[in-house]
Design a protein around this motif. Structure first.
Motif, mmCIF file in Angstrom:
data_model
loop_
_atom_site.group_PDB
_atom_site.id
_atom_site.type_symbol
_atom_site.label_atom_id
_atom_site.label_comp_id
_atom_site.label_asym_id
_atom_site.label_seq_id
_atom_site.Cartn_x
_atom_site.Cartn_y
_atom_site.Cartn_z
ATOM 1 N N THR A 43 -6.362 2.930 2.446
ATOM 2 C CA THR A 43 -5.938 1.602 2.900
ATOM 3 C C THR A 43 -5.888 1.525 4.430
ATOM 4 O OG1 THR A 43 -3.644 2.299 2.582
ATOM 5 C CG2 THR A 43 -4.645 0.996 0.838
ATOM 6 N N ASN A 75 -7.422 3.329 -8.209
ATOM 7 C CA ASN A 75 -8.060 2.034 -8.446
ATOM 8 C C ASN A 75 -7.267 1.239 -9.486
ATOM 9 O OD1 ASN A 75 -10.082 0.087 -8.051
ATOM 10 N ND2 ASN A 75 -11.310 0.861 -9.759
ATOM 11 N N TYR A 80 -7.576 -1.744 -6.558
ATOM 12 C CA TYR A 80 -8.563 -1.891 -5.479
ATOM 13 C C TYR A 80 -9.658 -2.882 -5.869
ATOM 14 C CZ TYR A 80 -6.799 2.590 -3.562
ATOM 15 O OH TYR A 80 -6.037 3.600 -3.045
#
Ligand SMILES: [Zn+2]
Ligand SMILES: [Zn+2]
Lengths: 446, 110
Positions: A43, A75, A80
């Motif tokens: 991130t 994920n 994500y």
């Protein structure tokens, strides 16, 4: 036995000592901090974009197995919104990949990821077995490494994927930092410390066989700050199936110099690995000589630093890191290096770390030093300029990239001994001799 | 497990490529003297175990891929009863009867 309690939850018994700060953690807490740190890396560098299709370079080895597992976990946990697929390269060494590809297949099923396996044969027209048949076992690692470097990009292009993630870990990066530092190659240092690299298409490829533009693939290494030790322990305690093997054509591959040095440093002071990585990043900021304006100064931002084929190489590991070919690379670098002073430094430090037997080898450098200085002639400085391979468009410091040069040699049925264009072989032989001498020493000290 | 006070029986496991050095077998149950040298009163440590393994169990001549300077080669992780050996005093740990000791190489492949 009164086991030490975990430093985080203070309840469970500690099972892992973290290299970065020597904190003792229990398994659940370790899993949590390990995953969270990788999430933070992703991130804070805006590594992924929602909707992106990302290929994980998968070998069945520990790094790519852990990478696939952790990325799947993250994920889902943090949404994500990326699509993860697995991409494996088969060098075409009979028997060598059978087990590891089985492991990748099992992982694909377990993680519910699409898997594509591409062979050197499909990508280059030659399997490694065929290459070895032609060039012999000596030097074949060069071919393997050079082909590997482009293989993931070419494979990704075939799949229409623009982003490939690899399992390079902190130990790998630290090793590269040291190698480039010892070579005095600061532009390359800044490129290799960047979390994102790319092989940008400057279009205008002269080759008609390049419609898929494998020269515009983004590469990144989400495990850049993860210790190899923690990767192995994560796999172990999570019961992940991974496969470990050495390339059968290079049985001595892992007696690597810089690698051994890194592991020795870690034994003395575990935080040394991340310290080297951070130092590499800091040094990269000071030398904006790389191909992009920022020169890696925005190392933790999203900028993609172009990476030429020679930056990473070798065979045997998923990541293309391999100590054996490193030595070959180092040999070539030595031969190319123009400054005798630098050569001394390189010879000395390289062979110190080579087998970890610093003290025993330490006696030798004086002799080596003198010889190296005497035998490696000074060369004119050739400025490295990044351009595109005339044949395939791949980023290269040469007119024709190494893969194309090697292929040309193979296809002419007359393999080239030296893939560097335009330097004579003599210094390299001297360096070989030195390596031989030091090897002899090792045998005695073992 | 049958073990006289003079001997220790331990489970030794090799992983991450190290099994290649030990007849390609992952798990071995071995019995070794509780003291090293066996006539002394000095407890057998991991350091002693490692030398014992090289002398008695390893068929591969490449000893230096496992041991360096008399101890476990850097880059090889050691787990004693599933815990990091760093929690147990590393190679000075005194081996107990029934221990399970795992050696994992981090050096092979990726
Ligand atoms: Zn805990
Ligand atoms: Zn090319």
């Amino acid at each position: 036995m009164a086991p030490k309690p975990c430093a985080l939850c203070t309840v469970n018994p500690a099972a892992i000592v973290r290299p970065k700060d020597r904190s003792a953690l229990c398994k659940p807490c370790f899993f949590n901090v390990f995953e969270t740190e990788i999430h933070h890396t992703i991130t804070s560098t805006n590594l992924f974009a929602r909707g992106e299709r990302i290929a994980i370079g998968a070998s069945g080895g520990k790094d790519s197995t852990v990478l696939a597992s952790v990325l799947k976990t993250l994920n889902e946990r943090y949404d994500y919104g990326v699509e993860l697929i697995l991409l494996s390269i088969d060098e075409g060494i009979k028997g060598y990949r059978d087990d590891s590809l089985e492991t990748v297949k099992r992982n694909a099923k377990e993680y519910g990821m699409e898997l594509t396996i591409l062979g050197y044969k499909e990508l280059y027209g030659w399997t490694m077995d065929q290459v070895v048949e032609q060039v012999g076992k000596k030097g074949n690692c060069t071919y393997c490494g050079v082909f590997r470097r482009q293989a993931l990009d070419r494979g990704a292009a075939k799949l229409g994927v623009k982003h490939v993630v690899t399992g390079h870990n902190a130990d790998d990066v630290a090793e590269t930092v040291l190698m480039n530092l010892l070579r005095g190659d600061l532009p390359r240092l800044s490129r290799t410390t960047s979390i994102v690299t790319s092989t940008p298409s400057s279009v205008a490829s002269s080759s008609p066989t390049d419609p898929a533009s494998h020269t515009n693939i983004k590469r990144s290494k989400p495990l850049k700050y993860a210790y190899e030790k923690e990767i192995v322990l994560y796999a172990l305690h999570k019961n992940l199936t991974y496969f470990s093997t050495e390339c059968i054509y290079s049985p001595e591959a892992f007696r690597g110099s810089a690698r051994a040095l890194i592991k020795n440093l870690e034994r003395v002071r575990p935080s040394a690995i991340l310290d080297v990585v951070r130092s590499g990043e800091d040094m990269a900021k000071l030398c904006p000589g790389s191909d992009e304006g920022c020169g890696g100064a925005c190392g933790s931002s999203t900028s993609a630093i172009p990476m030429a084929e020679e930056e990473e190489g070798g065979c045997g590991s998923s990541n293309g890191r391999n100590a054996g070919s490193e030595m070959a690379n180092m040999d070539r670098q030595l031969a190319q290096n123009e400054a005798a002073v630098e050569n001394e430094l390189e010879v000395e430090i390289t062979f110190h770390g080579r087998d970890g037997t610093q003290q025993k080898i330490k006696k030798q450098p004086k002799k080596i030093k003198g010889q190296a200085a005497a035998s490696v002639p000074r060369k004119a400085v050739t400025k490295q300029v990044m351009g595109k391979c005339k044949k395939c468009g791949y980023l290269s410091s040469q007119e024709v990239c190494k893969a194309c040069t090697l292929l040309e040699g193979l296809n002419k049925n007359r393999p080239k001994n030296h893939i560097e264009v335009g330097y004579d072989a003599e210094p390299e032989n001297h360096v070989r001799d030195l390596a031989g001498q030091v090897k002899g020493l090792e045998v005695g000290s073992g | 497990m049958s073990s006289s006070p003079e001997n220790l029986t331990v489970k030794v496991e090799f992983s991450g490529g190290l099994e290649l050095l030990f007849s390609n077998k992952r798990t071995h149950t071995i019995t070794l003297p509780a003291h090293t040298p066996s006539t002394s009163t000095t407890p057998t440590t991991i350091r002693d175990l490692v030398i014992y393994l090289c002398d008695e169990l390893m068929r591969d001549p490449r000893r230096d891929l496992f041991v360096l300077d008399g101890t476990v080669r850097p880059g090889i992780l050691v787990l004693i009863n599933d815990a990091d050996w760093e929690l147990e005093g590393e190679d000075a740990y005194e081996v107990k009867n029934g221990d399970s000791i795992l050696f994992v190489s981090t050096l092979h492949g990726g």
